[in-house]
Write an enzyme that holds these catalytic residues in place. Sequence first.
Site, mmCIF file in Angstrom:
data_model
loop_
_atom_site.group_PDB
_atom_site.id
_atom_site.type_symbol
_atom_site.label_atom_id
_atom_site.label_comp_id
_atom_site.label_asym_id
_atom_site.label_seq_id
_atom_site.Cartn_x
_atom_site.Cartn_y
_atom_site.Cartn_z
ATOM 1 N N HIS A 15 0.615 -1.227 -0.013
ATOM 2 C CA HIS A 15 0.091 0.020 0.132
ATOM 3 C C HIS A 15 0.930 1.330 -0.123
ATOM 4 O O HIS A 15 1.726 1.515 1.023
ATOM 5 C CB HIS A 15 -1.010 -0.100 1.244
ATOM 6 C CG HIS A 15 -1.700 1.195 1.272
ATOM 7 N ND1 HIS A 15 -2.494 1.525 0.156
ATOM 8 C CD2 HIS A 15 -1.876 2.060 2.296
ATOM 9 C CE1 HIS A 15 -2.988 2.846 0.618
ATOM 10 N NE2 HIS A 15 -2.790 3.214 1.960
ATOM 11 N N ASP A 17 1.434 4.886 0.322
ATOM 12 C CA ASP A 17 1.239 6.333 0.489
ATOM 13 C C ASP A 17 2.399 6.969 0.030
ATOM 14 O O ASP A 17 3.449 6.830 0.421
ATOM 15 C CB ASP A 17 1.224 6.315 2.091
ATOM 16 C CG ASP A 17 -0.049 5.734 2.693
ATOM 17 O OD1 ASP A 17 -1.124 5.886 2.243
ATOM 18 O OD2 ASP A 17 0.437 4.378 3.494
ATOM 19 N N ASP A 127 -7.660 1.951 1.550
ATOM 20 C CA ASP A 127 -7.853 2.931 2.765
ATOM 21 C C ASP A 127 -8.397 4.112 2.792
ATOM 22 O O ASP A 127 -8.053 4.899 3.479
ATOM 23 C CB ASP A 127 -6.205 2.980 3.010
ATOM 24 C CG ASP A 127 -5.888 3.195 4.536
ATOM 25 O OD1 ASP A 127 -6.889 3.079 5.552
ATOM 26 O OD2 ASP A 127 -5.035 3.738 4.744
ATOM 27 N N HIS A 353 -5.161 10.069 0.322
ATOM 28 C CA HIS A 353 -5.805 10.276 1.427
ATOM 29 C C HIS A 353 -4.836 11.011 2.497
ATOM 30 O O HIS A 353 -5.393 11.665 3.488
ATOM 31 C CB HIS A 353 -6.550 9.085 2.194
ATOM 32 C CG HIS A 353 -5.566 7.846 1.824
ATOM 33 N ND1 HIS A 353 -5.614 6.912 0.854
ATOM 34 C CD2 HIS A 353 -4.819 7.305 3.087
ATOM 35 C CE1 HIS A 353 -4.879 5.878 0.917
ATOM 36 N NE2 HIS A 353 -4.123 6.217 2.204
#
Length: 917
Positions: A15, A17, A127, A353
């Site tokens: 994931h 980010d 997420d 996000h």
Amino acid sequence: MSTPKAVIHVISHTHWDREWYMPYEAHHAKLIQTMDGLLDIMDNDPEFRSFYLDGQTIVLEDYLQVYPEKREKLIGLVQEGKLSAGPWYILQDEFLTSSESNIRNMQIGHRDAKVYGPVSKLGYFPDSFGNMGQAAQILQQAGITTAVFGRGVKATGFNNSVADATDLESPFSELYWESPDGSRVLGILFANWYNNGMEIPEDPAAARKFWDKAIANASRYASTPHLLLMNGCDHQPAQANLSAALRTARELYPDYEFIHSNYDDYVQAVQASLPERLSTIRGELRGQRTDGWFTLVNTASSRIYIKQLNQENQTMLEKIAEPLAAFAHAQGRPYPHGLLNYAWKTLMQNHPHDSICGCSVDEVYHEMKTRFEKSKGVAAAVIADSLAHLSTQINTSGFAAISTDSVPFVVYGTSGYSQSGVVTVELELGRRYFRPGEHPTETARQALEQTAAEGCLVNHLGEKLDFTSVDLGVRFGYDLPDDKFRQPYFARAVAVTFETGKLPAMGYSAYAWVPSASASASASASTQSASLIAQPNTMENAHLHVTIEGDGSLAVTDKSSGQTYTGLGVYENVGDIGNEYIFKQPNGDTAITTKGVPARISVVEDTPYRATYEVTHTFDIPEQADERLQQEIETMVSFLDRQAQRSSKLVPITIVTRVSLNRSEQGVRVRAVFDNPAKDHRLRVLFPSDITAASHYADSIFEVAERATVPTAEWVNPSNCQHQSAFVDVHEAGRGLTIANKGLNEYEVMRDGRGTIAVTILRSIGELGDWGVFLTPEAQCLGQNAAEWMILPHCGGDTRYAAYQQAYGFQVPLQVSQTDLHEGSLPAEQSLLPWNGNGSGLALSSLKVNEDRGDIIARWYNMSGEPAELNLISGTSSSLYESTVLEDEGVAIQVSDGSATLPVSGHKIISIGFSAK
């Protein structure tokens, strides 16, 4: 019948980010290492079948920024199915990015992914801090039938833990997710989070302990024999010994089948094994069936300045630059696909996000502000070029009959709705160009002496208009011609402010400034209107009566309904000992408000077309939290267990609020400016509606979402804040109140007996939160802050849709372009996209040009659950077709006498292509 053998699908992923607890380039360097390691594994381990790149193509883009020579290698891996590409460009926060930003993200993700090979057709939301209600409809239009997500329904906790709760919204991790229009996709919840298969042990003893727990947890929610184990987590490198670890698992558990799988195979297997009945969840997934502490909704008020920059940037691109460029394209100018694509990508790099949510370290926001400026700069250039081209096509020769010295200009309204507004245009008079070697001072003197600042203002019918003007004196400017060197000049500038009158929807109207010495009698005399200030501290137009009370609050009477709303605009301040994710008021803390506190009130504008009062509040608030908060932060005391209070030391805060009423508008415009002197607190503005309603409505992604005002029984958080985009509304029969905003994404409808809408305009916090100690002093937002909103009362029922359209228009500033006297193929006033809706619930979302075919694509959505009709005047030379969010060419639409009527079912998103074939 024998029980089917359980299949363990292990999907390797990371994931990613792009920035979060480290700034972008630190994450970027980590990405390069991660990708290098992954490619090395794939080169040397034939059993390592595939890796999912988090559903976002920007991971590939960022890697190739450092290693462009590896493009062909990546293309080969995607085509072999070993790497995924798409479907998104980035993993956005769905609620804090606009409807069209979500669509551009899908469009650009698909377009970029196609360069590498097959596009991942999976609705990937691992997420997101809550999921949009129209996701299923958007995915279906993009040819995607399955979504996976990590939040929004009960089962997964904030700290990636499995909840031990009963009465789940779905007993299985598999469910049907349905949009309000009825579109449906298969939804798969990461019930055990997206790291439930990370770091699988190779050692048999450790492996048995791992698998006993992992299989039990996955089986707990699975509706089929196919169990999902996600091998990875945030920024997790690929597991180099995974193949050996899976061989150990196969030896230990011969009754299970272990597969190093991929999403395509896993989803296909699940779909083939689903039980006859699954639960259906409709609309938004926002964690409302939980205790309310971990929905992460308060990221909507972290670093509000970032949200305001984002709203401005999105609006410039989707509501101004794209429509104007489309109209200019229809008039022969090439559409700037490359520039707009670059501007959108630069903007969307701020949309992950952890970025747009304001829940990262301070350094992240330094770079985000630069990206906003870059994207806005490109948008501004596209707007200026499009306006210049369009304005040369508009016939302004009629103003010559009034005076050959007339200075024409054109005002454009691109919100999609007919609107009147007050604009200020800075006109340049008597340009004097100068060349190298000429004396600029003499040129400036001539520009000043040979022009006059006095004059009058007329519309395209020759009618004189009320205005105010300011002589700005002489100033420097320059042209950048297409065929020669830059051309510097001096000109006299005059700032003219006036009310436009009703502009055509998605259209324009021409005006002219007529110097007083040359004005002729052919201009009709203006009818001087009375002041909008009828008596002290009051304003009134044909729609509203506004009184400013002694404490600065407003009493607004809606003349259409006869209803009065009182106490509007009181400020509320409380402490906040939470973090960038979650608001937490200190135990026993009492709100400080401006209710009953005398304010200074003065008139700052009194014209026939607008009145403005300035209201100044000064009151004391605690300087910060007490010293206990810093100790609790540094020792990672959970925000729920914190005992910190607000400091006893007080500091004054001054809020200067300007309240404006325009002559023709049905709302009150408000802008507040304040210098924040304090830490660890929240500031909101309150709007009592005096409406008792079980539900209220908020602008969301392609819908006006209906939400319960009273939370569910499981909810224990005293706060019930929610997301909004353009507005929030509370209404009942005969009465309604809509509060529009610019970049204020958090609201709460309070359970105070008055149906008060509370809009957050500042939240000051000093730490990131989540898994470590990350101090964020700049998230305190000390210093200058500002906020804008609009108060729109209405009569309830279907009249609310007119208020919603005004709320959308509030976010879109009118555009002005000076031109000259000339003939043109376009009339002096026109709608460039004539449309209307039978049934008042239609909203225009976008207007742009398709990159592949050059067709104009317009998109609407039905805000209502009731059927509506879309009426279009397309022109006799155009053919129309239904399209999708990916702008595919679909079924032809029958055009009769240059117009077409299309049914639009409740909550439907409809895209129409205009082809000149």
